[in-house]
Design an enzyme around this catalytic site. Structure first.
Site, mmCIF file in Angstrom:
data_model
loop_
_atom_site.group_PDB
_atom_site.id
_atom_site.type_symbol
_atom_site.label_atom_id
_atom_site.label_comp_id
_atom_site.label_asym_id
_atom_site.label_seq_id
_atom_site.Cartn_x
_atom_site.Cartn_y
_atom_site.Cartn_z
ATOM 1 N N ASP A 58 89.458 94.695 76.742
ATOM 2 C CA ASP A 58 90.816 94.707 76.951
ATOM 3 C C ASP A 58 91.396 93.227 76.778
ATOM 4 O OD1 ASP A 58 90.305 97.427 77.639
ATOM 5 O OD2 ASP A 58 90.223 96.631 80.142
ATOM 6 N N GLU B 110 80.070 97.920 82.080
ATOM 7 C CA GLU B 110 79.395 96.165 82.347
ATOM 8 C C GLU B 110 78.173 96.392 83.358
ATOM 9 O OE1 GLU B 110 83.377 96.025 80.455
ATOM 10 O OE2 GLU B 110 82.689 96.938 82.220
ATOM 11 N N ASP C 253 83.138 103.870 79.101
ATOM 12 C CA ASP C 253 84.322 102.722 79.485
ATOM 13 C C ASP C 253 83.623 102.073 80.817
ATOM 14 O OD1 ASP C 253 86.456 101.008 79.527
ATOM 15 O OD2 ASP C 253 87.988 102.667 79.260
#
Length: 678
Positions: A467, A401, A398
């Site tokens: 998300d 980025e 998770d």
């Protein structure tokens, strides 16, 4: 010819001429202090590099870092005033002034051509100094009004054809930069540059921009979109074979707070006779962020948990974040050895985040995944805390980025280079740490990632769409997002079924969204239910996120969801067959209609239906209250309604019933699949 005796021709047609050379099978042009190098890079493809102030550089970060593939039939021809490199289907032609255009070698038709910004200055390649040998780089090409452009990773704009947009080349939650472009004019291109920048697909020209980098670098091939997928994946790396269990249904929510809570959900699936391939242990299961181990207060016996899940046929997937709290036992080692992402100004802290045992958020740092020693250290902790003691070998990566606050890449310094030059690499290199570690341990690889870059697929990286919202409008946008991801080389893709931010399981309107999304999920490369169904709950270690299991949505909706879990289980052999094709040929599982039907012009505009493998046309229901669906069936095949058995010729629209329990599906040319319970 070799370097010792290059062929050199000085063209005489203009005062701004340059010099051509053949060098080790490549075509080089130099002039005005610039070097342009075009070389065969795999069959039917060429790589183009250009640099101001010296020869082109090898070894810079990119996706073409596995060595130059052979192209034995390539040839360079140098004439007076022009030169060409022919490599199978693609021909690169260079003028005396260094202008490049690409042709279809068979027809001679122009595919793509550089274009000047102005007749005097600048030309198609612009270098604006940013200091120390770096430049703001621009690469310009001519535009065509009838051209359609696809790929570029995963984005939430809802467009399949991206002609006309300006897109930031930067990694953000739900916005994944993979700079691969597929054209309806018969070419596929990789902008082989992980720099932060943008791409402009305007009516008056196409422009790639890198905010600060050392050279222009791109790869291009000619042929159909399917040809492009095969060749692109060959030079950036094919995906491993998907582990068999991963083709089934994954249960997930934000979050299962304790071992017993997670196990009770898995037991309920077992009691209901529902196949459960995987269940996810989400964030805050750890002692501290960046310790990468279970908190014994909430997860007292992971070995027993994994054993019980395994006996039920369920794999445990564990969340791993790349961020490290100052409270973590690993923080001093990572800081002392220089294994965090560095900063040019300010402290080495990249985000604020809640942690256990503190009332307020702390300043956390992200490990530098571009540093091989840092990757080895992080994997050593994963191996010691998850793989070796418990056999856990599936991980959810998770916030990769990475999710820095603020996300100003110019202040970041990586092992691979300055942030502006290399920042987009991070998610690929983070997945690489796990792939290399699992491979060395003799294990299969799959990681679930919130971001990716070119070549992530070769490290076993599955991507999800981040998300996102929880309404029909968001669901519609996921079709184009998934198809463009597929065209960007990532065959393992999924969404949070039902969306992430909210959604009330007791709301009839949301239950309809969930049913329609769940149906789409059953025909996605990976099928995973996830979401934050109680977004009013504050972010922190005590959150549990609300109910999000198939029985959470009432009797009517729950019964439909259960049937699609069973349908997915029946489809697993077909899904694995398509994953095998992705592994061996580079073709994605989720396919835009034009990938299989490039000669049908109408397929290039269809962003609300797709092919699941070659045999199933999927037309999700994307509007509230809809109980029928109009679908275009491509020409060149006969189509059978999978539910009614009615046959239709291709090349026309049909309108079919779509009651709540049914997603419209069409089988191609008599294909037979176990879609209905038999």
């Amino acid at each position: 010819m070799n370097d010792s005796s290059p062929a050199v021709t000085l063209a005489q047609s203009s005062p701004t001429v340059g010099v051509f050379r053949e060098r080790d099978g490549a075509l080089e042009w130099s002039g005005r202090q610039e070097t342009l190098r075009i070389e065969p890079w795999g069959p039917d493809a060429v790589r183009v590099r250009a640099r101001l102030g010296g020869p082109v550089l090898d070894g810079l970060p990119g996706a073409l870092d596995t060595g130059c593939p052979p192209a034995p039939d390539a040839a360079v021809k140098i004439g007076n005033g022009a030169a060409v490199l022919v490599n199978g289907a693609v021909t690169a032609e260079v003028s005396a002034e260094g202008m490049v255009r690409f042709l279809d070698s068979t027809t001679g038709e122009e595919l793509l051509a550089e274009e000047r910004a102005h007749f005097w200055w600048p030309g198609p390649r612009l270098y604006t100094a940013t200091g120390n040998g770096y430049h703001r780089l621009e690469q310009r090409f001519a535009a065509h009004p009838d051209e359609k452009l696809y790929g570029l990773g995963q984005h939430q704009h809802g467009l399949l054809d991206q002609k006309g947009i300006v897109l930031d080349l930067v990694q953000r939650n739900a916005e994944v930069s993979i700079p691969v472009l597929v054209s309806s004019r018969g070419w596929t291109m990789l902008w082989n540059n992980p720099a932060v920048g943008r791409v402009e697909l305007a009516t008056n020209g196409t422009r790639w921009v890198a905010d600060s980098a050392r050279q222009i670098d791109y790869w291009i091939t000619a042929g159909t979109p399917a040809d492009g997928q095969r060749r692109y994946s060959a030079v950036t790396g094919r995906t491993p074979m998907l582990p068999e269990w991963a083709a089934g249904f994954w249960q997930c929510k934000l979050r299962y707070r304790t071992q017993e809570e997670l196990l009770e959900v898995a037991r309920e699936y077992k009691r209901r006779g529902l196949p459960l391939a995987a269940i996810v242990c989400d964030f805050f299961h750890w002692t501290h962020l960046g310790e990468w181990r279970f908190d014994p207060a909430e997860w007292p016996d992971p070995a027993a948990m994994v054993r019980e899940l395994s006996e039920m046929g369920t794999t445990l997937v564990v969340s791993v974040w790349p961020s490290v709290s100052p409270l973590s036992e690993n923080h001093p080692t990572l800081e002392q050895r220089g294994w965090f992402i560095g900063t040019e100004y300010g402290p080495m802290a990249h985000a604020d985040w809640p942690d256990k045992e503190v009332a307020e958020p702390v300043q956390v740092a992200f490990y530098d995944a571009t540093n091989p020693e840092a990757r080895e250290f992080v994997w050593s902790r994963i191996r010691e805390n998850y793989l070796d003691p418990y056999g856990i070998k599936a991980f959810w990566l998770d916030a990769c980025e990475p999710e820095l606050k603020p996300g100003f890449a110019g202040n970041h310094r990586y092992h691979a280079g300055p942030g502006l030059e290399v920042a987009n690499l991070y998610p690929r290199e983070n997945a690489r740490a796990f792939h290399e570690g699992l491979t060395a341990a003799g294990e299969e690889t799959i990681t679930l990632n919130r971001s990716a870059w070119a070549g992530s697929q070769r490290h076993g990286a599955a991507l999800w769409s981040g998300d996102i919202g929880t309404d029909f409008a968001t669901l519609r946008r996921q079709i184009a997002a998934g198809l463009n991801t597929a065209l960007s080389g990532i065959p393992w893709w999924n969404t949070d079924i039902g969306g992430f931010h909210g959604g009330d399981p007791d709301d009839p309107a949301y239950r309809e969204v969930m049913v329609r999304w769940f149906q789409f999920g059953a025909f996605s490369p990976l099928m995973r239910l996830h979401g934050f169904r109680d977004p009013a709950m504050p972010l922190g270690p005590d959150m549990t996120g609300g109910p999000n299991e198939v029985w959470s949505y009432g009797e009517e909706a729950g019964a439909i969801l259960e049937e699609y879990v069973r349908l997915r289980e029946r489809l697993r052999p077909y899904v694995l067959e398509q994953m095998r094709t992705a592994h061996t040929e580079g073709l994605p599982v989720m396919r835009p209609l034009f990938l299989e039907f490039p000669d049908d012009a109408r397929t290039g505009d269809i962003a609300d239906a797709y092919l699941f493998g070659p045999d199933v046309l999927v037309a999700p229901v994307l509007e509230a209250g809809a109980r029928e669906r109009t679908v275009y069936l491509p020409a060149g095949a006969r189509w059978t309604d999978a539910w009614t058995g009615e046959e239709y010729p291709g090349g026309a629209e049909v309108t079919v019933p779509a009651p709540l329990e049914r997603i419209p599906l069409f089988l191609r040319d008599g294909a037979e699949l176990p879609l209905r319970a038999g």
